[in-house]
Structures are given as structure tokens and as C-alpha cells.
Design an enzyme around this catalytic site. Structure first.
Site, PDB file in Angstrom:
ATOM      1  N   HIS A  12       0.831  -1.213   0.000  1.00 38.87           N
ATOM      2  CA  HIS A  12       0.000   0.000   0.000  1.00 38.87           C
ATOM      3  C   HIS A  12       0.863   1.259   0.000  1.00 38.87           C
ATOM      4  O   HIS A  12       0.603   2.210  -0.767  1.00 38.87           O
ATOM      5  CB  HIS A  12      -0.916  -0.013   1.223  1.00 38.87           C
ATOM      6  CG  HIS A  12      -1.751   1.220   1.347  1.00 38.87           C
ATOM      7  ND1 HIS A  12      -2.851   1.459   0.550  1.00 38.87           N
ATOM      8  CD2 HIS A  12      -1.635   2.304   2.177  1.00 38.87           C
ATOM      9  CE1 HIS A  12      -3.380   2.616   0.882  1.00 38.87           C
ATOM     10  NE2 HIS A  12      -2.664   3.150   1.875  1.00 38.87           N
TER      11      HIS A  12
ATOM     12  N   LEU B  77       3.947   1.620  -1.024  1.00 40.69           N
ATOM     13  CA  LEU B  77       4.713   1.803  -2.248  1.00 40.69           C
ATOM     14  C   LEU B  77       3.831   2.173  -3.427  1.00 40.69           C
ATOM     15  O   LEU B  77       4.250   2.954  -4.311  1.00 40.69           O
ATOM     16  CB  LEU B  77       5.500   0.528  -2.578  1.00 40.69           C
ATOM     17  CG  LEU B  77       6.709   0.217  -1.687  1.00 40.69           C
ATOM     18  CD1 LEU B  77       7.330  -1.099  -2.104  1.00 40.69           C
ATOM     19  CD2 LEU B  77       7.738   1.342  -1.777  1.00 40.69           C
TER      20      LEU B  77
ATOM     21  N   ARG C  27       6.353 -20.424 -19.816  1.00 41.46           N
ATOM     22  CA  ARG C  27       6.560 -19.082 -20.394  1.00 41.46           C
ATOM     23  C   ARG C  27       8.039 -18.690 -20.310  1.00 41.46           C
ATOM     24  O   ARG C  27       8.560 -18.027 -21.207  1.00 41.46           O
ATOM     25  CB  ARG C  27       5.703 -18.051 -19.683  1.00 41.46           C
ATOM     26  CG  ARG C  27       4.219 -18.208 -19.952  1.00 41.46           C
ATOM     27  CD  ARG C  27       3.438 -17.181 -19.149  1.00 41.46           C
ATOM     28  NE  ARG C  27       3.780 -15.843 -19.583  1.00 41.46           N
ATOM     29  CZ  ARG C  27       3.038 -15.089 -20.378  1.00 41.46           C
ATOM     30  NH1 ARG C  27       1.888 -15.558 -20.838  1.00 41.46           N
ATOM     31  NH2 ARG C  27       3.412 -13.884 -20.718  1.00 41.46           N
TER      32      ARG C  27
ATOM     33  N   GLY D 284      12.040  -9.282 -16.885  1.00 39.47           N
ATOM     34  CA  GLY D 284      11.383  -9.953 -15.786  1.00 39.47           C
ATOM     35  C   GLY D 284      11.751  -9.351 -14.447  1.00 39.47           C
ATOM     36  O   GLY D 284      12.657  -8.544 -14.324  1.00 39.47           O
TER      37      GLY D 284
END
Length: 462
Positions: A254, A256, A364, A421
């Protein structure tokens, strides 16, 4: 966690075992001494009855001077008594000669002759069982002006024949004692093992992520009560730690996201006023990356707890059919080939969303770093699913294979920050696999890139 005092526990078990064996041995050695066919002291009640019979005899035959008449009267009284528990009175002189008719076929008479040959001391009367006849004596008695010895023969209905056979055959006696003691020993082993089994089941629940206090663990022997109390304290402490971690991560998220949202709004306003620039674009890219990282951190935190609550039994096809189809489409869109094997017809107990998310991260990741070919294979071996995902990319150096499942870890080759990533995909997958009591490892693929191999327990076929 404080473990049970194993030495004390096993010491107690061995003490009980050897004490039981001691009792069994003592019983085998001692029971033959209770054989009524062995000469022994007369029981007090039986001795009192003999004294009563002797005193009454002396009173009834006080005026009788013919010992033969007394013997005839005793015989007549014995045979008039048809009760199965009847008693017969015998007299002998002080030299042990039986004062009675010579009844060769009379069992009582034959038994008495044997008894008199062994026992003739009136100061120490004894008794001995002959078949169903209990002979007791001698007692000094004075009748017909002479001193005689009195013996009493009583029909005896105890002990049963099978008990006498046990006395005659020690191995049968040992077998009976073992048959009697074995259920006790089995019950003892069961009772001592119950707390250990409860502790084992509680540990298995914790391994599955079920952090619940079990009051039953605080029962049983003192060693297991202490271990159960310590185990429950540990579970309570873990629960508290997890709750605090979740609250901390939620608060951090919250705190950040609020300035991050304001930063992106400021960047958008600056772009509107000043137009596009490389600096503003870099700010936006880093803000997006930071937002992605915060989301992945929260996802990693959720993976570590509460996955046991939403466990379901699912066929493997319902978990992986759609996932592999989507991955196939994504690989083709990137100009790569995804090879998949047939999905086994088996079922698994899992958190569906968590498990599919873990496998999706692995696939993935392989699609992203593979050059042209990615291979996914599923195989069942002894109720265990082996899932292998491999690619033909640059791979990972051998010395870094064990480190790629650490959060935010990046290798020095292809997986750097320019790949886009957050460094949490394989960490999330590793956590999810462990939540399902599985294992995951990385190795060099036969295609030249990275191989990630997962093993998961399946439901046993009914």
C-alpha cells in the site's frame, strides 16, 4: 521445537518389555509349584475341617472298645453319603498299616497306600491330589483305647483337567502364557505408538501448509506430552510469523503503490506538457517494472500460505489442456515450436490456480528464453508425475543451476535486467511445487538450454 527424550522413552518401553518377560518367565517357573498333585501343607480351612471330624469321631466312639466296629461304622457312613463331595475317613496304626478292609479296586484305598508310604509324621500333616481324590493327613486320634492316625480322602473337582495337562507339559504352559501375554504386549505397543503417530500426522499437516494446533498431541507419555506442547507452540509461532509477514507485505504494498501511482501521474502530466522524451519514457518503464515487482512479491507471499484451504481433486487434463494450448499459441506467435506429450489420465490433489500458475511460469520462461524449440513432457512413474520443461536457449551455467529459484536472482548470461522480468517467476514456481509436496530441480537440457524437472505426487488409482 524440543524433540521427545528418545532415550527415556525407549528405556521405558524396554523396561516394560523386560518386566513383562520376567513375569512370563516367573509364571512358567512358578506355576508347576502350584500343582495340587505335589505334596504340600494342608490349607487352613481344610485342616480345621479335619480337626472337627477327628474331635467328633472321638466323641461319638468314646465308649466303643472294638476298633473293627468303629471302622465298619465309618465305612457305612461313607457309603450312605451319596454327595459327589463326600469324604472318607481312614485309620492306620502308628506303623502305617491301614486299618480297613483290603479293597484292591478301591481308588481311595490305593491312593491312601501311596500317600501313607510318603507321609507318616503327625506333626507335619500334608495333602496330595490323586486324580479326583485329595488325601490329607495324618492326625493323631485316640479311639477304642488305642492311638491311631487319621487320614481324610475327599472327592476334589478342581483344578480342571486342562490345567493339569499344562502342568504336565511345560511347553504347553509356556504357549498359553504367551497367548495371554501377547494381546497385552500388542496393546502396550499400540498405546505407546499412538502419540508418535499423532505427532507424525501433525508434522505431515504442517508439511502441507496446514498450521493448526492439535490438543491431542499433549496427551500420552510425559515425553510425548512435552514434544506435543513444543510442537503446538512452534505451530502457533509460525502462524504468528506468517500473519505478521502478510500484514507487513500488505502495508508495504500500500505504501509503495501510493507514491508509485503519483509518480506515474506526474510522468503522464509531464509528457502532456513537454511531449515525449527518452527520460520520461525511462521513468515510465521503471515505474511499470516496479509495479510488476510489487505484484509478484505479493503473489509470492500468497503462495507461501493457505494453499491447503482450496485443495481439490482434479484430472491432469483439466489443469494442463488449456495451459498448453495457450502456450502453443504464444510460441507460434513468437515464431517458435512448442512440443508437448500426451497428458496422462490421472488425478491430483492440488490448489488448481496455484499449480497451473507455477507450470505456466516455467513454460513461459522456456518460451521466452528458447531460440526455436521448447519441449514439455508429462510422464507417470509409480504414482508420481514427472513434468519436464526444456528449451534450446543459452541456458544457465552449471554452478548457478541451484540458485535460479531464489527470489530476484539473475544469472550473468541471458537472464539479466534487460530481459524484462522481475526475477520471481521460478521462485514462485518453486514455492508452489513445495506446497504440493513436490520437488523441482534445474539441469542442462539435451536441447542445449535449460531443463526444469518437477515431480508431484498423484492420487492412487482406485
Amino acid at each position: 521445537m524440543r524433540l521427545p527424550h528418545i532415550t527415556s522413552l525407549y528405556g521405558r518401553i524396554f523396561a516394560i518389555f523386560w518386566f513383562t518377560m520376567f513375569l512370563v518367565t516367573l509364571a512358567v517357573l512358578a506355576l508347576p509349584h502350584f500343582d495340587p498333585r505335589k505334596t504340600r501343607d494342608i490349607e487352613p480351612t481344610h485342616f480345621d475341617r479335619m480337626l472337627e471330624i477327628r474331635d467328633r469321631m472321638q466323641q461319638v466312639f468314646a465308649d466303643e472298645r472294638d476298633v473293627k466296629a468303629i471302622l465298619k461304622s465309618l465305612e457305612e457312613r461313607s457309603y450312605r453319603n451319596t454327595d459327589d463331595d463326600k469324604r472318607r475317613v481312614f485309620l492306620t496304626d502308628l506303623d502305617g498299616t491301614i486299618m480297613s478292609a483290603d479293597r484292591r479296586n478301591d481308588q481311595s484305598y490305593r491312593s491312601l497306600r501311596n500317600f501313607v508310604s510318603m507321609i507318616d509324621n503327625p506333626q507335619q500333616p500334608q495333602q496330595k491330589l490323586y486324580g479326583k481324590i485329595l488325601i490329607a493327613g495324618p492326625l493323631p486320634v485316640t479311639v477304642a483305647g488305642g492311638d491311631y492316625l487319621l487320614y481324610l480322602a475327599t472327592r476334589w473337582s478342581a483344578p480342571p483337567n486342562f490345567l493339569l495337562q499344562l502342568f504336565d507339559h511345560p511347553f504347553r504352559l509356556l504357549l498359553v502364557v504367551m497367548l495371554i501375554s501377547t494381546p497385552f504386549l500388542l496393546w502396550l505397543a499400540w498405546a505407546l505408538s499412538q502419540p508418535a503417530r499423532r505427532l507424525e500426522k501433525a508434522a505431515q499437516r504442517v508439511a502441507k501448509g496446514v498450521f493448526e494446533i492439535d490438543p491431542e498431541l499433549e496427551k500420552g507419555t510425559s515425553e510425548f506430552r512435552q514434544a506435543g506442547t513444543s510442537f503446538n507452540h512452534m505451530v502457533e509461532a509460525v502462524n504468528t510469523m506468517i500473519c505478521r509477514q502478510q500484514r507487513l507485505l500488505s502495508d508495504i504494498s500500500h505504501e509503495l503503490r501510493s507514491p508509485l501511482t503519483r509518480l506515474r501521474m506526474a510522468q503522464a502530466l509531464a509528457t502532456r506538457k513537454l511531449g515525449e522524451s527518452s527520460d520520461l519514457t525511462r521513468i515510465d518503464t521503471e515505474a511499470q517494472r516496479l509495479e510488476l515487482m510489487i505484484g509478484k512479491l505479493l503473489e509470492l507471499s500468497r503462495v507461501q500460505v493457505d494453499s491447503h484451504i482450496k485443495r481439490e481433486e482434479q484430472p491432469l487434463s483439466s489443469l494442463f489442456d488449456a495451459l498448453l494450448a495457450d502456450s502453443q499459441f504464444e510460441a507460434e506467435h513468437m515464431g517458435k515450436e512448442l512440443q508437448t506429450s500426451a497428458i496422462p489420465n490421472r488425478r491430483i490433489s492440488c490448489h488448481p490456480q496455484l499449480l497451473t500458475s507455477a507450470v505456466e511460469n516455467m513454460v513461459r520462461n522456456a518460451i521466452h528464453y528458447g531460440e526455436r524449440c521448447i519441449k514439455v513432457s508429462l510422464e507417470v512413474q509409480a504414482d508420481t508425475l514427472l513434468l519436464r520443461v526444456e528449451d534450446d536457449g543459452d541456458g544457465v551455467p552449471d554452478e548457478e543451476l541451484d540458485s535460479i529459484f531464489r527470489p530476484f536472482y539473475r544469472v550473468s548470461t541471458a537472464r539479466d535486467r534487460h530481459s524484462g522480468g522481475a526475477g520471481l517467476g521460478l521462485a514462485i514456481a518453486e514455492n508452489a511445487i513445495r506446497q504440493h509436496q513436490g520437488t523441482i530441480r534445474a539441469a542442462r537440457s539435451g536441447l542445449g538450454g535449460l531443463l526444469v524437472e518437477v515431480s508431484l505426487p498423484l492420487l492412487t488409482k482406485s
